[in-house]
Each structure stands twice: as C-alpha cells, then as structure tokens.
Design a protein around this motif. Structure first.
Motif: not given
Length: 350
Positions: A147-149, A162-163, A221-222, A226-227
């Motif tokens: 998220t920061q990079w 994803p947010e 998650m589908g 994801t993380e």
C-alpha cells in the motif's frame, strides 16, 4: 520472528509445563509515503534482511517479488542457522553482508538500540545510510509493501490488499496467524501433553476449515491472489517438510488433503512463490537449530519435494490470478536465484 521463529536466540523454546507463547512485540516504525515515523518511501534506501528458512521472512520475499520491488529494496540473505546471538550473513563472501558491512543482523539492531532486549528477528528492514534497523514488524511490512510502495511497484503489479476487501482479509489473516501460522509452533513447542493435544486439535480443525474453504475457489479470497495467500503459503509449503514430523503435527501429511495440497502445488508453481523456496535451508534451520525437540541435530534426507511440481487441479475454478490489469512478475534477479540443488523447480527440468 526471532532467530528460530520462537521467543529467544538460544535454541531453547520448549518450556516444561507451559504452553508456547510467542512474543509479539516488534519495532512498530513504518516506512510510509508521508514518513509519519520519519522513514519515507525511497528507492534504494532500505535493505530487507531475511532468511529463506523463516516462514515469516518468506512472506516479505514473496511480496517483494510479486510487486516488483527488487530494484527499490535490496535483499540481505542470512544463512539458515544461527547461534544464540543472531542470524549471520555467512552466505556472503567473507561472511559479511556486502551493503551493510555486517557479519550479524544483531549489529543493525544494536546500531539503533544498543541494549535491544528482544530477539534479533527476520524479516527486518534496515536503513542503509545509518545501517540501523527500522522495523521488524513482519505483519505490517508486507501490508506497507502493498500500500505504501505503489509508486515504485512494477507495471502490472497485483493489488494484494484491495481496499474493498481489507476487512475480510484482515479477519482471515488474524485467524490464520493464531490457528495455523503460529498454530504449528504451539503444537511443536507445547510444554505438556495436555497443551500439545489441545493445540494439535485446534490446528487440525483450522486446516480442515481451510480444506473446505479451498473447495470453493482457487485462492483464499476468490479468483485472485491476495495478502492472505502470501501469508498461508509459507506455512503450507513447510508442512510436510518439517511440521508434520518435527513439530508432531502428524494427523496426516498435507499431500493427503486434496484441496490444500493442490493449492500448495498451484502456488509453488506460480512465479514469485516457489522460486523463493529453499528446501534445504528450511530443513537445516528447523532440525539443526531447534535442539529442544531434535537434540541430535540430524537433518532428515526426506521427504522428496519433487511432487510440488506435479500437476494440480486448481484451474477448475474461475481464475484471475493477478487481478485486473495484473501480470506475472519477472524471473528473480540472478543474485537471488535459489541454489538449483535446493529446489524441486529444476528436479524435472522445469
């Protein structure tokens, strides 16, 4: 985690009569776009210290690869074993990390905290100019990479966090941390028979839940990675190698659970996952360092990891592996390729 993913540096992790209790206190600083803690996102400024043996460090290696941050964040790779003081850079020429100039990761911690009282843990982000540790908060590091990079991520990098799904991912990750990722350690380092049996049942109940969950979608998650997948894979890929026998988590091998096993093979064969795995480092670390439960330090020759590259059945599900606009990462940097003798990716010429 500390130098053996437990609570101290000495190789003594089993406390008779007590359940396993991981110290979850880490350096809380973050590297962010707004430099809220004094550490701005900046290409080339930080070095990520890891060991390929450690599952918690493995997460950060995977995230860095998937997001294409190799040029932005350099990698310091410690060897698979250590003494009571620290992980060491014994894989490098002269036993010294070529960027930090350190023999031990401990030196980076002491450069910032001369009396640092806790375990010298990997993963750790180190500030190259000061050669001092910034953070070892393994749970936050991967979230910040995602998220920061973003400005320094490769074109086509997947959105691993994803947010709109962060609440769900966070909930699943918390559950997996306590029941699975740390659950295997609660089993392996249980100090009494009753603690062992309780944690054993908790672990297998959780693995049964994941087996069921993965009967309905390709990833946790589908249709996209994801993380959550980044956090589960390092535990699963180590399960039959070490946790099944070394930690006595032996209800059944993972390869007998069709969804979990095919999911593990699927991710292992996905760029950015299996190419981070050093089977020999993993086995050497657990069996040679954790002497409370393996006092002879004998490292087993098996099991054969080659089945990790056997065909899987996960493409029966709807799939968008890299998410909208995402693409697979490039091959690893030449200097970061796992020793071919230590990985099944080349066992059958793949």
């Amino acid at each position: 985690m500390s130098t053996s993913d437990a609570n101290d540096q000495t190789g003594s992790y089993v406390h008779a009569g007590k359940p396993f209790d991981r110290d979850m206190t880490y350096i809380p600083d973050r590297i962010t776009v707004d430099a809220r803690d004094g550490w701005p996102v900046e290409a080339g400024r930080y070095r990520l210290a890891v060991s390929r043996a450690c599952p918690w460090a493995n997460r950060t290696i995977i995230s860095r690869r998937l997001l294409g941050l190799e040029d932005a964040i350099s990698l310091a790779i410690a060897g698979p074993t250590h003494d009571k003081r620290s992980w060491t850079f014994d894989l490098d020429e002269g036993g010294v990390d070529p960027v930090l100039g350190y023999e031990r990761l401990q030196q980076a911690y002491f450069a910032r905290y001369p009396d640092y009282p806790r375990g010298i843990t990997v993963p750790a982000m180190v500030d190259v100019p000061t050669r001092a540790v910034v953070t070892n908060d393994f749970q936050q590091i991967t979230l910040d990479l995602a998220t920061q990079w973003t400005a320094l991520q490769r074109e086509g990098a997947p959105d691993l966090y994803p947010e709109e799904r962060r609440g769900e991912i966070d909930e699943l990750n918390r559950w997996m941390l306590h029941r699975v990722n740390n659950g295997v350690y609660k089993v392996g380092f249980a100090g009494t028979q009753s603690d062992y049996e309780r944690e054993y049942r908790e672990l297998w109940a959780a693995l049964d839940e994941l087996e069921d969950r993965l009967s309905r979608s390709r990833y946790l998650m589908g249709p996209a990675i994801t993380e959550a997948d980044v956090r589960l894979f390092p535990t699963l890929v180590r399960f039959d190698l070490v946790y099944y026998s070394h930690f006595k988590a032996n209800r059944q091998p993972l390869f007998t659970m069709p969804n979990l096993w095919n999911y593990t093979k699927d991710l292992f064969q996905t760029p950015g996952f299996g190419d981070t795995i050093d089977v020999e480092h993993i086995k050497e670390h657990y069996y040679a360092v954790q002497t409370d439960i393996n006092p002879t330090r004998v490292v087993p020759l098996g099991p054969d990891p080659a089945p990790l590259i056997d065909p899987h059945d996960r493409d029966r599900f709807p799939t968008d592996t890299w998410g909208p606009g995402g693409t697979a990462p490039q091959p690893p940097l030449a200097a970061e390729v796992v020793d071919p003798a230590h990985t099944p990716l080349v066992v059958r010429g793949r």
